[in-house]
Enzyme design. Structure first.
Site, PDB file in Angstrom:
ATOM      1  N   SER A 416      36.833 -22.051  54.593  1.00 33.51           N
ATOM      2  CA  SER A 416      36.927 -20.758  54.966  1.00 33.51           C
ATOM      3  C   SER A 416      36.627 -20.785  56.514  1.00 33.51           C
ATOM      4  O   SER A 416      36.490 -19.720  57.121  1.00 33.51           O
ATOM      5  CB  SER A 416      35.836 -19.952  54.179  1.00 33.51           C
ATOM      6  OG  SER A 416      34.878 -20.667  53.740  1.00 33.51           O
ATOM      7  N   HIS A 437      43.601 -20.500  51.384  1.00 37.31           N
ATOM      8  CA  HIS A 437      42.246 -19.706  51.478  1.00 37.31           C
ATOM      9  C   HIS A 437      42.216 -18.924  50.331  1.00 37.31           C
ATOM     10  O   HIS A 437      42.630 -17.876  50.376  1.00 37.31           O
ATOM     11  CB  HIS A 437      42.028 -19.307  52.785  1.00 37.31           C
ATOM     12  CG  HIS A 437      40.189 -18.764  52.799  1.00 37.31           C
ATOM     13  ND1 HIS A 437      40.078 -17.602  53.265  1.00 37.31           N
ATOM     14  CD2 HIS A 437      39.176 -19.389  52.429  1.00 37.31           C
ATOM     15  CE1 HIS A 437      38.699 -17.434  53.266  1.00 37.31           C
ATOM     16  NE2 HIS A 437      38.121 -18.605  52.635  1.00 37.31           N
ATOM     17  N   GLU A 449      45.036 -16.948  51.638  1.00 35.63           N
ATOM     18  CA  GLU A 449      45.471 -16.823  52.964  1.00 35.63           C
ATOM     19  C   GLU A 449      46.101 -18.340  53.160  1.00 35.63           C
ATOM     20  O   GLU A 449      45.598 -19.191  52.847  1.00 35.63           O
ATOM     21  CB  GLU A 449      44.334 -16.704  54.067  1.00 35.63           C
ATOM     22  CG  GLU A 449      43.793 -15.069  54.195  1.00 35.63           C
ATOM     23  CD  GLU A 449      42.536 -15.062  55.034  1.00 35.63           C
ATOM     24  OE1 GLU A 449      42.494 -14.163  55.937  1.00 35.63           O
ATOM     25  OE2 GLU A 449      41.503 -15.921  54.956  1.00 35.63           O
ATOM     26  N   ASN A 487      37.831 -12.599  56.405  1.00 40.44           N
ATOM     27  CA  ASN A 487      36.524 -12.716  56.860  1.00 40.44           C
ATOM     28  C   ASN A 487      36.200 -12.257  58.091  1.00 40.44           C
ATOM     29  O   ASN A 487      35.398 -11.633  58.627  1.00 40.44           O
ATOM     30  CB  ASN A 487      35.921 -14.320  56.474  1.00 40.44           C
ATOM     31  CG  ASN A 487      35.906 -14.434  55.103  1.00 40.44           C
ATOM     32  OD1 ASN A 487      35.872 -13.792  54.386  1.00 40.44           O
ATOM     33  ND2 ASN A 487      36.042 -15.734  54.714  1.00 40.44           N
TER      34      ASN A 487
HETATM   35  P1  NAI Z   1      30.544 -25.815  46.176  1.00 43.29           P
HETATM   36  O1  NAI Z   1      29.249 -26.555  46.512  1.00 43.29           O
HETATM   37  O2  NAI Z   1      30.179 -25.036  44.992  1.00 43.29           O
HETATM   38  O3  NAI Z   1      31.397 -26.958  45.477  1.00 43.29           O
HETATM   39  C1  NAI Z   1      31.703 -28.345  46.058  1.00 43.29           C
HETATM   40  C2  NAI Z   1      31.939 -29.449  45.282  1.00 43.29           C
HETATM   41  O4  NAI Z   1      32.608 -30.426  45.912  1.00 43.29           O
HETATM   42  C3  NAI Z   1      30.727 -30.000  44.704  1.00 43.29           C
HETATM   43  O5  NAI Z   1      31.030 -29.774  43.365  1.00 43.29           O
HETATM   44  C4  NAI Z   1      30.822 -31.297  45.069  1.00 43.29           C
HETATM   45  O6  NAI Z   1      30.079 -32.157  44.262  1.00 43.29           O
HETATM   46  C5  NAI Z   1      32.088 -31.683  45.509  1.00 43.29           C
HETATM   47  N1  NAI Z   1      32.237 -32.705  46.404  1.00 43.29           N
HETATM   48  C6  NAI Z   1      31.645 -32.687  47.461  1.00 43.29           C
HETATM   49  N2  NAI Z   1      32.157 -33.810  48.394  1.00 43.29           N
HETATM   50  C7  NAI Z   1      33.045 -34.265  47.500  1.00 43.29           C
HETATM   51  C8  NAI Z   1      33.820 -35.617  47.627  1.00 43.29           C
HETATM   52  N3  NAI Z   1      33.866 -36.186  48.654  1.00 43.29           N
HETATM   53  N4  NAI Z   1      34.664 -35.730  46.626  1.00 43.29           N
HETATM   54  C9  NAI Z   1      34.781 -35.094  45.476  1.00 43.29           C
HETATM   55  N5  NAI Z   1      33.803 -33.933  45.280  1.00 43.29           N
HETATM   56  C10 NAI Z   1      33.010 -33.847  46.239  1.00 43.29           C
HETATM   57  O7  NAI Z   1      31.305 -25.392  47.098  1.00 43.29           O
HETATM   58  P2  NAI Z   1      32.306 -24.027  47.136  1.00 43.29           P
HETATM   59  O8  NAI Z   1      31.445 -22.690  47.346  1.00 43.29           O
HETATM   60  O9  NAI Z   1      33.163 -24.149  46.067  1.00 43.29           O
HETATM   61  O10 NAI Z   1      33.120 -24.217  48.482  1.00 43.29           O
HETATM   62  C11 NAI Z   1      34.230 -25.359  48.432  1.00 43.29           C
HETATM   63  C12 NAI Z   1      34.912 -24.998  49.687  1.00 43.29           C
HETATM   64  O11 NAI Z   1      35.686 -23.723  49.447  1.00 43.29           O
HETATM   65  C13 NAI Z   1      34.479 -24.912  51.244  1.00 43.29           C
HETATM   66  O12 NAI Z   1      35.101 -25.541  52.064  1.00 43.29           O
HETATM   67  C14 NAI Z   1      34.157 -23.446  51.152  1.00 43.29           C
HETATM   68  O13 NAI Z   1      33.984 -22.904  52.752  1.00 43.29           O
HETATM   69  C15 NAI Z   1      35.207 -22.655  50.644  1.00 43.29           C
HETATM   70  N6  NAI Z   1      35.011 -21.522  50.164  1.00 43.29           N
HETATM   71  C16 NAI Z   1      34.202 -20.951  49.626  1.00 43.29           C
HETATM   72  C17 NAI Z   1      34.215 -19.713  49.182  1.00 43.29           C
HETATM   73  C18 NAI Z   1      32.780 -19.222  48.083  1.00 43.29           C
HETATM   74  O14 NAI Z   1      32.718 -17.785  48.065  1.00 43.29           O
HETATM   75  N7  NAI Z   1      32.007 -19.996  47.676  1.00 43.29           N
HETATM   76  C19 NAI Z   1      35.259 -18.929  49.238  1.00 43.29           C
HETATM   77  C20 NAI Z   1      36.381 -19.294  50.084  1.00 43.29           C
HETATM   78  C21 NAI Z   1      36.144 -20.579  50.473  1.00 43.29           C
END
Ligand code: NAI
Length: 673
Positions: A416, A437, A449, A487
Site C-alpha cells: 500500500s 492493490h 488499484e 489512500n
Molecule cells: P499480515 O501481517 O496480516 O500478513 C502478512 C503475512 O505474510 C503473514 O501471515 C506472514 O507470515 C507472511 N509472510 C511474511 N513474510 C513472508 C515470506 N517471506 N514468505 C511467506 N510469507 C510471509 O499483513 P497484511 O495486512 O495482510 O498486509 C499484507 C500486504 O498487504 C502489505 O504489503 C500491506 O501493506 C498490504 N495491504 C494491507 C491492507 C490492510 O488493510 N491490512 C490493505 C491493503 C494493502
C-alpha cells in the site's frame, strides 16, 4: 413484417415465440425504439391471434438487462420523463391485456424494465442455474420501478417480500424467486421451452396472494408496516440523500387499494425522481462503474493458476476471493499456522456466499490449496505478493521466486505504500512487477488499484487490468505515487478528524458530521476499524511527500497499543465488534466540522488530478466512490466541486485556510478546474 430488434416465429401449434435481439448491442435493453417496435409487433399479433406469446432472448448473456439508462440522462424535465414512463406503461399494459396467453422465458439476468415486462406477462418460467437471476434494482439508480413493476411485483409476491426486493434492489436466484411467487416455474435449461409451452397450452390458475399478504396489504394495516419499513430504510439511507425508497413506501401505503391508480402514481413518482439530483448522480455512478469495467479487457489475460504469497489479513482473503471466482489458487505463508487460519476463514467466506449449496462450497475449497513450500510459484500465471510491508523482506522474496516463475507470468504486489520502482530494482525483469492493490475487506470492496511503476511494461499493465475484471473487481489504473489514489485522498480527511479529536471535539460529533455529508461511516470509526497502526504507517509515508502531518495523538495511541477495533480500544471502546458511542455529547458547529473534513479530501483530489495519478476527473470520482464509499449520491469529489461551483468552493477552502492554517491552502489545480 420484418423488425429490427424483434423476431417472430410461429410454430405448428400456433404459438408465437417472440425473440428479442436488440440490434447493435451486446445486451438486450428496453430503449424507446425497442418498446415502440414491440408495440407494433403486438398490434400485428393481435390481428391474427396466436395461442400464446412467449418472450425469448436471443442474447447469450441474458434475458433483458432493463430500460436503456442512457435515455435517463437526456430527460430534461418532468414532462419529458412522463413521455418516457407513459410509453413503458402503455406497452406493459398492452402485454398484460393481450387476449392470448403470455409467458416470459427467462434465462440469464432479467432486471428492471426486463423484469417489469416479465411481470406483465401471465406466466414466467425461469432457468434453474446460478447465472439466471431476476430483480428490480432501480433503487440503486435513485428511482424505483417505473413500468408497473412496483404494483405487479406486490400483487405476485405480497408487500413485504416485494417491497424488500425493491428497497434493497437485490438480485434473486431461482429458488428464491419461485418461493416468492415471482416466477411460476423453475426448470433446467433443456426444459425451458417445454415449460413455456405448458403454460400457453394449459393456462393453470395463477397462485393467489395468501391471507397473510392480503392482510399486510390492507388499508388499515399498511401504515404500521410502512412505518416499520421507513425505520429500516432510514438506518441505511437518509431521506434527504436518497428519496426514492421513501417515495416507494408512500406509493404503496397510499395507493395499493387501487392498482390502476397506483400505476399512474408510480409513473408520477418516478418522473419526479429521475430528474432529481440524487438519481442524476447515481446514474453517473453507474456509468463510472462501466468505465472502470472497460479499463480491463477480460480477453487480454486468461490466467488459470493464481499463487498468493502471504496468508495474512489481505493475502488470505485475496486467495479465498480468487478461488470463489473460479480460479485454481495456491496460497503460501512461511507460517503453517497462518495457512490453517486462512483455510478456515476461506471456508467461512464460501459458506456465507453459497449458503446451503454444499457442492459449490466444496468446489471452491477444492480450488484453494495451502502451499507452505511455495510449489505453486512455478505453475502460476500471476503471483500476488501480500507479505509484510517491508521493502527488504519483499525484495528477498522476489529474488528467490523470480528464477522459478513461468515465462510471461505476472508478479503483482499488494503493497500500500512502497514505491514500485524501489521494489522492482532487485528484479532481472522489472517490467513484470505491477501493483494490484486490494482494499480491506477484500470481499466487500469493489475496487482494485492497478499500479503502474516506472518500469511496468504495457503488456503487464494490460494483463493486470484484465485480471481485475477476471476476478470481478473494478480495476483502476493508477500511477505509482505515495498512497496511490484512494489512500492518498482519504488520509488528509482521516488526519483532519484526528486533529479535531486533539482539539477536544467529541469523536461522535466528528463522525456525525461525515455521515451528514453522506459518507457511509465516520472517519474516527473508520480509523479504528482499519487499525490505528495501519493508518499511522500509511500516514507516515505520505507525510514524507505531502502536505500532511501526523497528529501526536495517533502515535501515542499506537504506542499504548490502542489500535482500534482489533484491540477493543482506539478512539472508541469496542464491544462485540461495535464502537460504544456517547449519545449525550454536544457540539454546536457541525457544519464547520463537515467542511473541514470534506475540503481536505476535495483539495487532495484536485492535487491528484494535477499530478495525473489517474487519467481524468471521472476516474478520480470512480476511485474515491468505489474505494472509500464517498457519498455516491453526490457523484464523486470532482463532480461535487463542479456541482457546488468551483469559485464558491475555492473561496470556502481559502476561508478554512485562514482559520485553520496552511494545510487548507488550495492546490494550484483549483485555478484550472
Ligand atoms: P499480515 O501481517 O496480516 O500478513 C502478512 C503475512 O505474510 C503473514 O501471515 C506472514 O507470515 C507472511 N509472510 C511474511 N513474510 C513472508 C515470506 N517471506 N514468505 C511467506 N510469507 C510471509 O499483513 P497484511 O495486512 O495482510 O498486509 C499484507 C500486504 O498487504 C502489505 O504489503 C500491506 O501493506 C498490504 N495491504 C494491507 C491492507 C490492510 O488493510 N491490512 C490493505 C491493503 C494493502
Amino acid at each position: 413484417m420484418a423488425y429490427k430488434h424483434w423476431k417472430i416465429e410461429r410454430d405448428d401449434e400456433n404459438i408465437c415465440w417472440l425473440h428479442l435481439d436488440v440490434a447493435d448491442s451486446s445486451t438486450n435493453v428496453l430503449s424507446a425504439a425497442v418498446l415502440d417496435e414491440l408495440n407494433d409487433v403486438l398490434n400485428e399479433q393481435a390481428q391474427s391471434l396466436p395461442k400464446g406469446i412467449v418472450f425469448v432472448s436471443d442474447k447469450k448473456n441474458g434475458f433483458i438487462a432493463g430500460a436503456d439508462i442512457n435515455e435517463f440522462t437526456v430527460v430534461k424535465n418532468h414532462d419529458e420523463a412522463m413521455v418516457m414512463l407513459n410509453r413503458g406503461h402503455d406497452i406493459m399494459n398492452k402485454v398484460e391485456s393481450m387476449p392470448c396467453t403470455t409467458v416470459a422465458m427467462i434465462k440469464g439476468f432479467c432486471l428492471g424494465g426486463g423484469m417489469e415486462l416479465a411481470l406483465a406477462c401471465n406466466y414466467r418460467v425461469m432457468c434453474d442455474e446460478p447465472s439466471t437471476r431476476i430483480g428490480l434494482p432501480e433503487i440503486k439508480l435513485g428511482i424505483h420501478p417505473g413500468y408497473g413493476g412496483s404494483v405487479r411485483s406486490i400483487l405476485k409476491a405480497g408487500p413485504v417480500a416485494a417491497m424488500n426486493a425493491m428497497l434493497t434492489g437485490r438480485m434473486l436466484q431461482g429458488r428464491q424467486a419461485k418461493r416468492m411467487n415471482l416466477v411460476d416455474d423453475l426448470v433446467a435449461e433443456r426444459q425451458l421451452k417445454r415449460a413455456a409451452r405448458f403454460f400457453v397450452v394449459n393456462k393453470p390458475r395463477p397462485k393467489d396472494l395468501g391471507l397473510k399478504d392480503k392482510i399486510m396489504n390492507h388499508r388499515l394495516v399498511r401504515p404500521f408496516i410502512a412505518k416499520q419499513m421507513r425505520k429500516q430504510v432510514s438506518a441505511k439511507a437518509h431521506k434527504d440523500h436518497y428519496p426514492a425508497p421513501y417515495k416507494l413506501i408512500s406509493l404503496w401505503q397510499k395507493h395499493m387499494d387501487n392498482p390502476r391508480r397506483m400505476l399512474k402514481e408510480e409513473a408520477e413518482s418516478v418522473a419526479g425522481l429521475v430528474t432529481d439530483y440524487t438519481a442524476r448522480n447515481l446514474v453517473r455512478v453507474f456509468f463510472l462503474q462501466e468505465k472502470l469495467k472497460s479499463q480491463g479487457k477480460k480477453s487480454a489475460f486468461n490466467p488459470e493458476h493464481i499463487h498468493v504469497i502471504g496468508g495474512g489479513i489481505m493475502g488470505g482473503d485475496i486467495a479465498a476471493w480468487c478461488a470463489l471466482r473460479g480460479f485454481k489458487v495456491t496460497v503460501q505463508d512461511r507460517d503453517p499456522g497462518v495457512l490453517a487460519a486462512t483455510m478456515k476463514r476461506s471456508n467461512d467466506m464460501f459458506r456465507k456466499k453459497f449458503k446451503k449449496d454444499k457442492r459449490s462450497i466444496r468446489n471452491a475449497l477444492d480450488r484453494l490449496m495451502p502451499d507452505h513450500k511455495g510449489i505453486g510459484v512455478k505453475h502460476a500465471d500471476i503471483i500476488i505478493e501480500a507479505i509484510f510491508e517491508d521493502k527488504d523482506v519483499k525484495q528477498t522474496l522476489y529474488k528467490t521466486i523470480e528464477p522459478q516463475m513461468k515465462e510471461g507470468a505476472l508478479l503483482a504486489t499488494n503493497t500500500s505504500s512502497i514505491p514500485l520502482e524501489q521494489l522492482a530494482s532487485c528484479l532481472n525483469d522489472p517490467g513484470r512487477l505491477v501493483g494490484v492493490h486490494f482494499f480491506n475487506p477484500v470481499a466487500l470492496m469493489p475496487l482494485v488499484e492497478i499500479v503502474r511503476g516506472d518500469n511496468t511494461s504495457d503488456e503487464v499493465m494490460k494483463k493486470a487490468l484484465a485480471f481485475g475484471r477476471q476476478i470481478d473487481k473494478l480495476p483502476l489504473a493508477v500511477k505509482s505515487t505515495p498512497g496511490f489514489l484512494v489512500n492518498r485522498i482519504l488520509m488528509p480527511y482521516l488526519l483532519e478528524a484526528v486533529e479535531m479529536v486533539e482539539e477536544g471535539i467529541p469523536a461522535e460529533k466528528i463522525d456525525q458530521a461525515a455521515l451528514n455529508f453522506g459518507m457511509p461511516m465516520g472517519p474516527i470509526e473508520l480509523a479504528d476499524t482499519v487499525g490505528l497502526d495501519v493508518c499511522r504507517s500509511v500516514a507516515k509515508i505520505l507525510s514524507e511527500t505531502m502536505n500532511v502531518s501526523l497528529p501526536a495523538k495517533m502515535d501515542t495511541m499506537v504506542n499504548n497499543k490502542k489500535l482500534g477495533k482489533k484491540s477493543a480500544e482506539g478512539f472508541y471502546k469496542w464491544v462485540k465488534g461495535k464502537p460504544v458511542k456517547d449519545k449525550n455529547v454536544s457540539y454546536t458547529n457541525t457544519k464547520d466540522l463537515e467542511d473541514r473534513l470534506i475540503f481536505r479530501l476535495l483539495n487532495e483530489a484536485a492535487a491528484c488530478l494535477r499530478e495525473k495519478v489517474v487519467d481524468d476527473e471521472e476516474l478520480i470520482d470512480a476511485g474515491v466512490i468505489f474505494g472509500t464509499g464517498f457519498a455516491p449520491f453526490r457523484g464523486g469529489p470532482m463532480h461535487h466541486i463542479h456541482a457546488e461551483g468551483v469559485d464558491a468552493m475555492k473561496s470556502r477552502l481559502e476561508s478554512l485556510a485562514s482559520l485553520y492554517g496552511e494545510r487548507f491552502n488550495s492546490d494550484q489545480q483549483w485555478a484550472s478546474l
